[in-house]
Motif scaffolding. Structure first.
Motif, PDB file in Angstrom:
ATOM      1  N   VAL A 144       0.788  -1.128  -0.039  1.00 44.91           N
ATOM      2  CA  VAL A 144      -0.057  -0.010  -0.048  1.00 44.91           C
ATOM      3  C   VAL A 144       0.874   1.340   0.021  1.00 44.91           C
ATOM      4  N   ASP A 145       0.430   2.093  -0.778  1.00 45.86           N
ATOM      5  CA  ASP A 145       1.457   3.625  -0.822  1.00 45.86           C
ATOM      6  C   ASP A 145       0.100   4.459  -0.870  1.00 45.86           C
ATOM      7  N   ALA A 146       0.481   5.382   0.221  1.00 47.76           N
ATOM      8  CA  ALA A 146      -0.468   6.617   0.210  1.00 47.76           C
ATOM      9  C   ALA A 146       0.211   8.140   0.179  1.00 47.76           C
ATOM     10  N   THR A 147      -0.526   8.922  -0.488  1.00 46.57           N
ATOM     11  CA  THR A 147       0.154  10.472  -0.533  1.00 46.57           C
ATOM     12  C   THR A 147      -1.021  11.323   0.293  1.00 46.57           C
ATOM     13  N   ALA A 148      -0.489  11.846   1.100  1.00 44.07           N
ATOM     14  CA  ALA A 148      -1.571  12.959   1.999  1.00 44.07           C
ATOM     15  C   ALA A 148      -1.150  14.313   1.603  1.00 44.07           C
ATOM     16  N   ASN A 149      -2.154  14.802   0.788  1.00 47.16           N
ATOM     17  CA  ASN A 149      -2.323  16.181   0.286  1.00 47.16           C
ATOM     18  C   ASN A 149      -2.652  16.894   1.318  1.00 47.16           C
ATOM     19  N   ILE A 150      -1.528  17.465   2.299  1.00 46.86           N
ATOM     20  CA  ILE A 150      -2.039  18.243   3.383  1.00 46.86           C
ATOM     21  C   ILE A 150      -2.586  19.576   2.909  1.00 46.86           C
ATOM     22  N   THR A 151      -1.618  20.236   1.940  1.00 49.62           N
ATOM     23  CA  THR A 151      -2.116  21.536   1.434  1.00 49.62           C
ATOM     24  C   THR A 151      -1.847  21.476  -0.168  1.00 49.62           C
ATOM     25  N   GLU A 152      -2.286  22.395  -0.789  1.00 51.34           N
ATOM     26  CA  GLU A 152      -2.261  22.720  -2.214  1.00 51.34           C
ATOM     27  C   GLU A 152      -0.415  22.298  -2.767  1.00 51.34           C
ATOM     28  N   SER A 153       0.441  22.790  -1.658  1.00 47.91           N
ATOM     29  CA  SER A 153       1.706  22.736  -2.112  1.00 47.91           C
ATOM     30  C   SER A 153       2.814  21.782  -1.198  1.00 47.91           C
ATOM     31  N   PHE A 154       2.085  21.050  -0.283  1.00 50.89           N
ATOM     32  CA  PHE A 154       2.742  20.221   0.749  1.00 50.89           C
ATOM     33  C   PHE A 154       2.043  19.027   0.747  1.00 50.89           C
ATOM     34  N   ARG A 155       2.838  17.665   0.456  1.00 52.25           N
ATOM     35  CA  ARG A 155       2.485  16.467   0.598  1.00 52.25           C
ATOM     36  C   ARG A 155       3.278  15.258   1.381  1.00 52.25           C
ATOM     37  N   ALA A 156       2.899  14.680   1.942  1.00 50.53           N
ATOM     38  CA  ALA A 156       3.347  13.482   2.712  1.00 50.53           C
ATOM     39  C   ALA A 156       3.207  12.014   2.262  1.00 50.53           C
ATOM     40  N   ILE A 157       4.144  11.282   2.009  1.00 53.01           N
ATOM     41  CA  ILE A 157       3.972   9.995   1.349  1.00 53.01           C
ATOM     42  C   ILE A 157       4.633   8.889   2.248  1.00 53.01           C
ATOM     43  N   ALA A 158       3.753   7.904   2.169  1.00 50.25           N
ATOM     44  CA  ALA A 158       4.123   6.726   3.145  1.00 50.25           C
ATOM     45  C   ALA A 158       3.655   5.406   2.435  1.00 50.25           C
ATOM     46  N   GLY A 159       4.685   4.434   2.147  1.00 53.90           N
ATOM     47  CA  GLY A 159       4.405   2.984   1.610  1.00 53.90           C
ATOM     48  C   GLY A 159       4.911   1.975   2.487  1.00 53.90           C
ATOM     49  N   VAL A 160       4.225   0.705   2.325  1.00 52.50           N
ATOM     50  CA  VAL A 160       4.642  -0.435   3.116  1.00 52.50           C
ATOM     51  C   VAL A 160       4.600  -1.484   2.495  1.00 52.50           C
ATOM     52  N   ARG A 161       5.360  -2.571   2.361  1.00 59.97           N
ATOM     53  CA  ARG A 161       5.134  -3.748   1.690  1.00 59.97           C
ATOM     54  C   ARG A 161       5.613  -4.982   2.355  1.00 59.97           C
ATOM     55  N   TYR A 162       4.750  -5.979   2.417  1.00 62.44           N
ATOM     56  CA  TYR A 162       5.007  -7.333   3.021  1.00 62.44           C
ATOM     57  C   TYR A 162       5.363  -8.236   1.792  1.00 62.44           C
ATOM     58  N   THR A 163       6.461  -9.038   2.074  1.00 63.02           N
ATOM     59  CA  THR A 163       6.984  -9.844   1.172  1.00 63.02           C
ATOM     60  C   THR A 163       7.121 -11.398   1.739  1.00 63.02           C
ATOM     61  N   SER A 164       6.902 -12.291   1.192  1.00 65.88           N
ATOM     62  CA  SER A 164       7.108 -13.751   1.488  1.00 65.88           C
ATOM     63  C   SER A 164       7.782 -14.431   0.383  1.00 65.88           C
ATOM     64  N   ASP A 165       8.976 -14.916   0.701  1.00 70.42           N
ATOM     65  CA  ASP A 165       9.834 -15.680  -0.397  1.00 70.42           C
ATOM     66  C   ASP A 165       9.920 -17.081   0.192  1.00 70.42           C
ATOM     67  N   LYS A 166       9.736 -17.963  -0.863  1.00 70.16           N
ATOM     68  CA  LYS A 166       9.924 -19.380  -0.606  1.00 70.16           C
ATOM     69  C   LYS A 166      10.919 -19.842  -1.807  1.00 70.16           C
ATOM     70  N   LYS A 167      11.877 -20.423  -1.229  1.00 76.37           N
ATOM     71  CA  LYS A 167      12.728 -20.936  -2.317  1.00 76.37           C
ATOM     72  C   LYS A 167      13.366 -22.465  -2.031  1.00 76.37           C
ATOM     73  N   ASN A 168      13.389 -23.109  -3.068  1.00 79.52           N
ATOM     74  CA  ASN A 168      14.139 -24.399  -3.021  1.00 79.52           C
ATOM     75  C   ASN A 168      15.056 -24.670  -3.999  1.00 79.52           C
ATOM     76  N   MET A 169      16.059 -25.474  -3.656  1.00 80.67           N
ATOM     77  CA  MET A 169      17.074 -25.958  -4.600  1.00 80.67           C
ATOM     78  C   MET A 169      17.555 -27.633  -4.464  1.00 80.67           C
ATOM     79  N   ASP A 170      17.501 -28.221  -5.470  1.00 84.41           N
ATOM     80  CA  ASP A 170      17.806 -29.624  -5.480  1.00 84.41           C
ATOM     81  C   ASP A 170      18.881 -29.530  -6.983  1.00 84.41           C
ATOM     82  N   GLY A 171      19.857 -29.974  -6.530  1.00 82.50           N
ATOM     83  CA  GLY A 171      21.167 -29.883  -7.523  1.00 82.50           C
ATOM     84  C   GLY A 171      22.432 -30.490  -6.765  1.00 82.50           C
ATOM     85  N   GLN A 172      23.304 -30.802  -7.840  1.00 83.94           N
ATOM     86  CA  GLN A 172      24.570 -31.173  -7.246  1.00 83.94           C
ATOM     87  C   GLN A 172      25.518 -30.704  -8.023  1.00 83.94           C
TER      88      GLN A 172
END
Length: 789
Positions: A414-442
């Protein structure tokens, strides 16, 4: 010639707006806006509070950009090189890796048509009929498909237009028997649909004397766009490409002679010219004088068998549904790569047979204004399978790798921009990631080891070296393949004093990592045409696996970045001045390199061995002093230093080949490169350019000149003498003639006027203590004809 989106070359800077007013008019001349989607919304580049550079389609066309490597001269923060065979390596402000493979992720995310491409090999053959390329600098931890620490490269093709019949053809001929033909046609289908078909054929002979460093690319793309209703749009796309030829070549720069009494290395230059490829008879004679310490004899010549035959194809869709609340975008995609290539740039063979297959789905919703807020939220799913068969044939050593790796990644953001005034903006974003990996080799490593030692070292002049094969079963006489690993399984090599040993390294591992990354920032409009912005962002790159003993797994890496910037237009929109200051902290850095594993065998693996601080400034200027003149400049200052860079290597028959401090600690060498400059991080990069339009009634001449200065930089992992590249200037020029109606143009061009071969990467063959260098193109020149219809 008017500076149309097709025909304007935008030399020398990361992004150059075009001249919007007519060249012959005495009215005000303006800088045109460049629209980007770096924040998943269409915005003017000057309104985006991000560290981003843009190359338009005209950049790519005019500069002959057909591969990712060609972008280095355009974006000061970016270093792109050939990693051998099909591999491409990316560095952004000193963050990246020299070596890549099928079981490690790149530090820079490469996105094609909003689809993340997991393998660096896939970053080829995309650069035709391009709308723009966006280069985002710094960690991408919120809005983009897979997390990346260095940045993201977004390649966005030109898209179909409903109700329009048009197209273009561009053909170029030059030295080294080069030709580059590309084009596109846009066709309406009824009142609500359109079809766009585009293609590329690019070839040139080798830049080296052995005909390596050539190019042979064939590519095609088809897109179908339809408006099913006022609110629902679907775009379908498919593409195919093939890379052929011999691929990247290299030159022997010199060798490191070991004094067995003192244990010190002395660098001895080869004396060969930069363009003498390794298969040139002169280079083969030089190679045959080099000594394998392991096998006790000199090297054999290389057989000239290298080739590329790599095929890429994929299909994707973009479904856009617009409501009163906002816009929903759904992007399903499938991609496949079939790699078959044999390269020898490290002075040994890499034989790669690999199939990569990935599917992905991204869903995101960009809201209309909700009170103060503009919101973007969504999710991304990615699944990849890599089936690889690698042979690394070094004559004294042969490593065979067979593996299958799987990656499944799920993310929500989620990423959000707060338009506090016509000339000032605050931005915040967050991301959750889950990575699963497998290796089968030699990995199975076979060594020809000499057992006869003299006061000058091992001596087995009659030992037979290992040939290039697809597997150990194909080695044949006089090799008897051991059935027991280690010294007890050693078998004689014919009647010589050498034996063949075997060291297997299986890896059957799984790992899962979860991470929350985020960004926060502010934007303040100082005036209507000037914006100040500041951001803090975090990024991570997931861990993974290697097929090397003692280095079977590695952990994630992290990067925190702070950016302060100013974007401005001055002098009635005739002067653009953008400034950026950045400070990056890089921890648990993953370094992929060729090294010595825990058994003392050479291998390719990744380990967490670094922390660095990367900081600097970038300034960009575009100035239109008259209606017919444009001047541009980009300057980057970069201070990128490893605060901690320490790794170990087993004690062997010879000291480690490194330019860093090495000391024996217990049973290993401790190698300390702390305090060294980060890889591929020149302190200064300067791009300068000028364009002059000369009206002649119904026709125009357009003269262009651009140059790039790049400071000294480290282009190899070991910090050896041949790893240090000197500073250079590289200059390009062109002269075009066309009617003001903009229907056609003819251009004479020359690149690298200085004709200096700039080193790109510097692989080392530790078995022979040979230093190699891969060079960029020499002077090239030719004629190009462009036609719009």
């Amino acid at each position: 010639m008017r500076l149309s989106p097709l025909l304007v070359p935008l030399f020398g800077v990361a992004c150059l707006p075009t001249i919007a007013a007519a060249q012959s008019s005495s009215s005000s001349v303006l800088l045109e806006e460049v629209v980007v989607t770096a924040q998943r919304r269409e915005q003017s580049l000057q309104d985006v509070g991000l560290a981003v550079n843009v190359l338009t389609g005209s950049n790519m066309l005019e500069n002959g950009v057909t591969t990712a490597e060609d972008m280095s001269a355009q974006v000061p923060a970016l270093e792109v090189g050939g990693g051998g065979g099909a591999n491409t390596t990316f560095f952004v402000r000193g963050v990246g890796n020299f070596t890549v493979n099928g079981y490690s992720d790149p530090a820079t995310a490469f996105n094609y048509d909003d689809v993340y491409l997991a393998r660096p090999t896939s970053a080829k053959n995309m650069f035709f009929d391009i709308g723009r390329v966006e280069v985002l600098k710094g960690p991408q931890g919120t809005l983009y498909g897979r997390n990346a620490t260095a940045g993201a490269i977004n390649v966005i093709p030109a898209r179909p237009e409903i109700g329009v019949v048009d197209g273009y053809v561009s053909g170029s001929l030059g030295n080294y028997s080069s030709h580059n033909v590309q084009g596109a046609v846009n066709l309406p289908i009824g009142d609500s649909s359109a079809l766009r078909i585009s293609g590329l054929s690019a070839q040139h002979d080798g830049y080296m004397t052995d005909d390596t460093s050539d190019e042979d690319i064939q590519a095609a793309r088809i897109q179908f766009l339809t408006d099913l209703s006022d609110s629902l749009t679907i775009r379908l796309a498919a593409d195919y490409s093939n890379s052929g030829g011999k691929g990247s070549g290299a030159s022997y720069d010199g060798h490191y002679a070991l004094n067995f009494q003192t244990g010190e290395y002395t660098y001895v230059p080869s004396g060969l010219d930069d363009d003498v490829g390794m298969f040139d008879p002169e280079a083969q004679a030089y190679r045959s004088q080099q000594f394998f310490g392991l096998s006790g004899r000199t090297a054999d010549p290389l057989s000239d068998k290298i080739y590329l035959d790599d095929t890429y194809y994929g299909a994707n869709a973009e479904i856009t549904y617009t409501t009163a609340a906002g816009t929903l975008t759904v992007i399903p995609a499938y991609r496949k790569s079939e790699l078959d290539n044999l390269f020898a740039s490290p002075a040994f063979y890499g034989f790669i047979q690999e199939d990569d297959e990935q599917t992905s789905l991204e869903v995101r919703f960009a809201s209309e204004r909700i009170g103060l807020f503009d919101l973007i939220l969504g999710g991304h799913y990615f699944d990849e399978t890599v089936d690889g068969n690698y042979t690394f044939s070094q004559q004294a050593l042969a490593a065979y790798q067979d593996f299958e790796s799987d990656t499944e990644s799920t993310a929500f953001f989620v990423d959000a921009t707060a338009n506090i005034t016509e000339s000032f903006r605050a931005i915040a974003g967050v991301r959750y990631t889950s990575d699963k990996k497998n290796m089968d080799g030699q990995a199975d490593v076979y060594l020809v080891q000499c057992t006869n030692f003299t006061m000058f070292g091992p001596s087995c002049p009659d030992a037979t070296l290992l040939p290039l094969t697809d597997s150990a079963d194909q080695l044949g006489s006089p090799f008897i393949v051991p059935t027991i690993p280690g010294p007890f399984g050693a078998t004689p090599v014919g009647t010589s004093d050498a034996v063949l040993t075997w060291a297997p390294t299986p890896n059957h591992s799984s790992r899962k990592s979860e991470e929350v990354t985020w960004r926060a920032g502010i934007e303040f409009d100082i005036t209507q045409d000037a914006m100040l912005y500041a951001t803090y962002s975090t990024g991570y790159r997931s861990g993974g696996f290697s097929l090397a003993y003692g280095f079977e797994t590695f952990e994630p890496e992290y990067l925190d970045a702070m950016t302060l910037g100013l974007k401005s237009r001055l002098l009635d929109n005739r002067l653009q001045l953008n400034l950026e200051a950045f400070y990056w902290e890089y921890t648990d850095q993953q370094i992929a390199h060729t090294g010595v594993d825990g058994r003392g065998n050479q291998g390719l693996f990744v380990e967490n061995i670094g922390e660095s601080t990367n900081q600097g400034l970038e300034a960009e200027m575009v100035f239109l002093p008259t209606t017919t003149t444009r001047v541009n400049a980009v300057v980057q200052y970069l201070d990128a230093t490893y605060d901690k860079f320490v790794f170990t290597q087993p004690i062997g028959a010879t000291p480690p080949l490194t330019g860093c401090d090495a000391a024996i600690t217990g049973s290993v060498y401790s190698i300390d490169c702390s305090g060294q400059d980060a890889f591929q991080s020149p302190e200064w990069v300067v791009n300068l350019g000028v364009e002059q339009v000369i009206p002649m009634g119904d026709f125009e001449w357009v003269a262009k000149l651009d140059t790039q200065y790049k400071d000294e930089r480290v282009i190899g992992f070991e910090y050896l003498e041949h790893d240090m590249a000197d500073s250079f200037w590289r200059t390009n020029a062109s002269l075009s003639f066309a009617p003001t109606a903009d229907s056609w143009s003819i251009t004479a061009w020359v690149h690298n006027i200085e004709d200096e071969r700039q080193p790109n990467t510097a692989p080392v063959n530790t078995g022979l203590a040979l230093g190699n260098v891969v060079y960029e193109a020499p002077r090239t020149y030719g004629l190009r004809f462009d036609m719009n219809f």
